[in-house]
Write a protein that holds these residues in place. Sequence first.
Motif, PDB file in Angstrom:
ATOM      1  N   ALA A   1       0.869  -1.173   0.000  1.00  0.00           N
ATOM      2  CA  ALA A   1       0.000   0.000   0.000  1.00  0.00           C
ATOM      3  C   ALA A   1       0.904   1.220   0.000  1.00  0.00           C
ATOM      4  N   SER A   2       0.342   2.380  -0.227  1.00  0.00           N
ATOM      5  CA  SER A   2       1.140   3.583  -0.338  1.00  0.00           C
ATOM      6  C   SER A   2       2.008   3.783   0.906  1.00  0.00           C
ATOM      7  N   GLY A   3       3.322   3.663   0.735  1.00  0.00           N
ATOM      8  CA  GLY A   3       4.259   3.879   1.832  1.00  0.00           C
ATOM      9  C   GLY A   3       4.484   2.685   2.724  1.00  0.00           C
ATOM     10  N   LEU A   4       3.701   1.604   2.601  1.00  0.00           N
ATOM     11  CA  LEU A   4       3.833   0.428   3.456  1.00  0.00           C
ATOM     12  C   LEU A   4       4.584  -0.665   2.701  1.00  0.00           C
ATOM     13  N   VAL A   5       5.773  -1.030   3.212  1.00  0.00           N
ATOM     14  CA  VAL A   5       6.652  -1.988   2.544  1.00  0.00           C
ATOM     15  C   VAL A   5       6.819  -3.220   3.416  1.00  0.00           C
TER      16      VAL A   5
ATOM     17  N   PHE B   1      12.398 -10.454   8.642  1.00  0.00           N
ATOM     18  CA  PHE B   1      11.163  -9.889   8.095  1.00  0.00           C
ATOM     19  C   PHE B   1      10.918  -8.536   8.745  1.00  0.00           C
ATOM     20  N   GLU B   2      10.497  -7.578   7.928  1.00  0.00           N
ATOM     21  CA  GLU B   2      10.232  -6.239   8.445  1.00  0.00           C
ATOM     22  C   GLU B   2       9.057  -5.631   7.700  1.00  0.00           C
ATOM     23  N   ALA B   3       8.181  -4.984   8.447  1.00  0.00           N
ATOM     24  CA  ALA B   3       7.138  -4.141   7.869  1.00  0.00           C
ATOM     25  C   ALA B   3       7.549  -2.692   8.124  1.00  0.00           C
ATOM     26  N   ARG B   4       7.628  -1.903   7.065  1.00  0.00           N
ATOM     27  CA  ARG B   4       8.157  -0.537   7.165  1.00  0.00           C
ATOM     28  C   ARG B   4       7.190   0.436   6.502  1.00  0.00           C
ATOM     29  N   TRP B   5       6.884   1.499   7.215  1.00  0.00           N
ATOM     30  CA  TRP B   5       6.002   2.534   6.661  1.00  0.00           C
ATOM     31  C   TRP B   5       6.807   3.805   6.486  1.00  0.00           C
ATOM     32  N   GLU B   6       6.857   4.313   5.258  1.00  0.00           N
ATOM     33  CA  GLU B   6       7.594   5.529   4.960  1.00  0.00           C
ATOM     34  C   GLU B   6       6.650   6.546   4.336  1.00  0.00           C
ATOM     35  N   THR B   7       6.653   7.745   4.901  1.00  0.00           N
ATOM     36  CA  THR B   7       5.838   8.828   4.372  1.00  0.00           C
ATOM     37  C   THR B   7       6.570  10.134   4.592  1.00  0.00           C
ATOM     38  N   GLY B   8       6.795  10.862   3.517  1.00  0.00           N
ATOM     39  CA  GLY B   8       7.520  12.120   3.634  1.00  0.00           C
ATOM     40  C   GLY B   8       8.875  11.901   4.286  1.00  0.00           C
ATOM     41  N   PRO B   9       9.188  12.672   5.314  1.00  0.00           N
ATOM     42  CA  PRO B   9      10.505  12.541   5.946  1.00  0.00           C
ATOM     43  C   PRO B   9      10.570  11.424   6.987  1.00  0.00           C
ATOM     44  N   TRP B  10       9.452  10.746   7.278  1.00  0.00           N
ATOM     45  CA  TRP B  10       9.402   9.798   8.397  1.00  0.00           C
ATOM     46  C   TRP B  10       9.402   8.350   7.927  1.00  0.00           C
ATOM     47  N   PHE B  11       9.894   7.468   8.810  1.00  0.00           N
ATOM     48  CA  PHE B  11       9.652   6.046   8.641  1.00  0.00           C
ATOM     49  C   PHE B  11       9.544   5.410  10.019  1.00  0.00           C
ATOM     50  N   VAL B  12       8.748   4.343  10.105  1.00  0.00           N
ATOM     51  CA  VAL B  12       8.678   3.502  11.298  1.00  0.00           C
ATOM     52  C   VAL B  12       8.701   2.059  10.812  1.00  0.00           C
TER      53      VAL B  12
END
Length: 790
Positions: A655-659, A688-699
């Motif tokens: 999904a948008s930004g979700l890797v 295994f990693e779920a990563r959310w990136e949006t603009g300047p941030w990631f978690v």
Amino acid sequence: MLAVALLLAPLVAGAGVEGARGQAAGQVASQAASQAASGVLEVRVLHGETAEPVRGAMVRLRQVERGGITDALGVAVFERLTPRSLTVTIEHIGFVPAEQTVQVREGERTVVDFALQPTALHLAGIVVTGTGRARGAGEVYQPTTSLTGRELERSLDSSIPGTLQGVPGFHMQYNGPGAASPSIRGMSGDRVLVLEDGNRTGDLYASASDHGVMVEPLTAQRIEVVRGPAGLLYGSNALGGVVNVIRDDVPRSLPSGVTGTVSSQVESVSRGGGLGAVVLAPAGPFALRAEASGRSMDDARTPLGALERTDLTSWNGSVGASWIPAWGFVGGALRIYDNTYGVPGEFNGELIPGGHPGGVDIDTRRTTARVRAGILTLRGFFDSVELDGAANRYIHDEIEGQLDGRRILGARFDQVTLEGNLIARHDHTIHEHPDDALRAEGAYGLAVKRRDLTAGGVSPGSRSGEDLATSIFGYEEFQRGPHRLQVGLRYDRHQVTPRRTNPIRVRTQQREIVKEVAARDFVGLSGSLAGLWEFREGWVAGVSAARSFRAPSMEELYSDGPHLADFSFDIGSPGLEPERGLGLDLFLRGTRPDLSVEVAAFWNRVDGFIYYAQTGETVRVFRDGVAPRVTPVYESRGDDALFAGAEGRVQWEVASGLVLDLTASYTRATRRSDDDPLPFIPPLSGRFEARWETGPWFVSGGFDGSLAQDRVPIPVRIGDVVERPQEPTDGYGLLNAGAGWRQTRGGLTHSMTLQARNLSNREWRDHLSRIKDIAPQPGRNVQFTYRVYF
């Protein structure tokens, strides 16, 4: 106070950078205006969706290996270019790498526009290791990983092996933060070649598990890992793979202004951290580079208590300069790396088998001088020729304690290595060709390496000697449409000469061993055949077959004593024959804005595979000030072996930004004579990693772990004594989490990364560790990295 200083340092370092940048850019522009008989290339980079300029994108001209960074208008300008065809590549965090081929014409200003497409995936743009020249990631003939930008920041550790733990097929042999060494596809030691800017590091990481890689990761620009036989360009001791730490100590291109980074890092598991800075600046036709770093860490903490004698203190500095005329470059660099670290001998009062009570302190210093020169504008059959040379002196002291106020020097290694490489290249892209023409490019080279080792101390465990290696190599690549073929050949000669030729004579508690010693001369031929097929845009299938050759190392031939920091008594075998391997790789790689895939399967048959086998015998070792202790005997042997396995990484933006990011590796290694497993082979493992990136941030959140490894060598029997060479290891799973922020403000790009590993503070053991039977691996670690780009 140390942590506060480390975190504030990047802010202080940024002051005054803008003024220096403007002044330097003006000087470069005025000098470039006077150049004649050359062309100018202007590269404009825009956001593919918003059409806004992209600042801070890395621009590279592949054939001449010049680079630059886009300014606030998204522009990078290259002056004084020889008229020719050039491939321009663009890389920037958060975008899909892009490239175009352009024609630079004499007396003209050529403009090329890029519209970068955003992505949350971490994608590599170019690769230089194992390729002969810079290439796009899809054009590489072996499975390869490149860590740069945000992904490198998220992976940074106190050592190079620790930084690469998430790379497919890569594992770390951990005996403390300072005593960490690499393993690729189950191969370690002298089969994994660690390079710094393409030259050998000159240290001793390959000779024993207590010897670490003497390279600081905090100031690295990029780290590339080639998996599988890569000896065509680098030599016979790259049977397992190559790790190349790229810094550009000798600059190859003229920057448009003052650029650099300031980095700081702190962590909880060892209660310490590091600080480093790199500055690159123009001075007329010269490029100047300076680097400095330091690191201080206490003993590593495990879930069962502190692992004493695992502290580390290091400092590192380098200066480099290059003259960069229109036809190429000439430069040099000097680097000094000083590291003091501990190797544990016991844990919670229990002695590690073969270990030294209280552990061992190791003092090292590596001094490296490097020269490089290249003519990049030849107009004959060869379009470029480069010469590089490096001289290393490495001093390594193992301190076993103090007696009556004096240090007990268990071993001292004083090693001098010299290497020189000459390589000439030709490139089909210079010339005009019909679209369906067979295009060819290649390289031919000569390499010379000399290693001079002086071993001293109470019991160094190895003999002094000299190793002289000379080689000639060449490869050709052919392309027609979507198909590529590479053919390569290399000839190697190794002459190994010990300083003492008296027989190896060891009396174990079970028998007496006597082996005759003599100088050895090894000659070998290596070859490779590889193919790529781009069956659809962005998707490449590849196959690579390689015949490899590796001469025995000096230690494998002539060791004859205790190596207490390695928990062993080592006996070499002067009659060893060289390893000869036949390997096959099949791989698939694909890239699109929401998906990145690289998966590989490999098969490697090695005749005469050399390893240290536990014999079941023991030796009583005596030292002043401590009670005699029993040490296990390891003997170097050459057995026919088979390595097979698979590895890969998949990143999918669901999904948008979700890797979703998955990495897995598996290696199975056996002796072919009896199907007995080889020692220290990693089990099936992954991350295994779920990563959310949006603009300047990631978690991010995820886990890494492995299954149990119960494929261990069968017990050995000497008389009534039965010894297990290695115990099985249980599986484990570790929870991880991370967060980060990256943004440009006031002309500076700030990047902050917070990583937490082993959140549950789980007790776990790594199968490759020599201390795993007594001590677990480190526990919960919270790590914070702050980096400023200017």
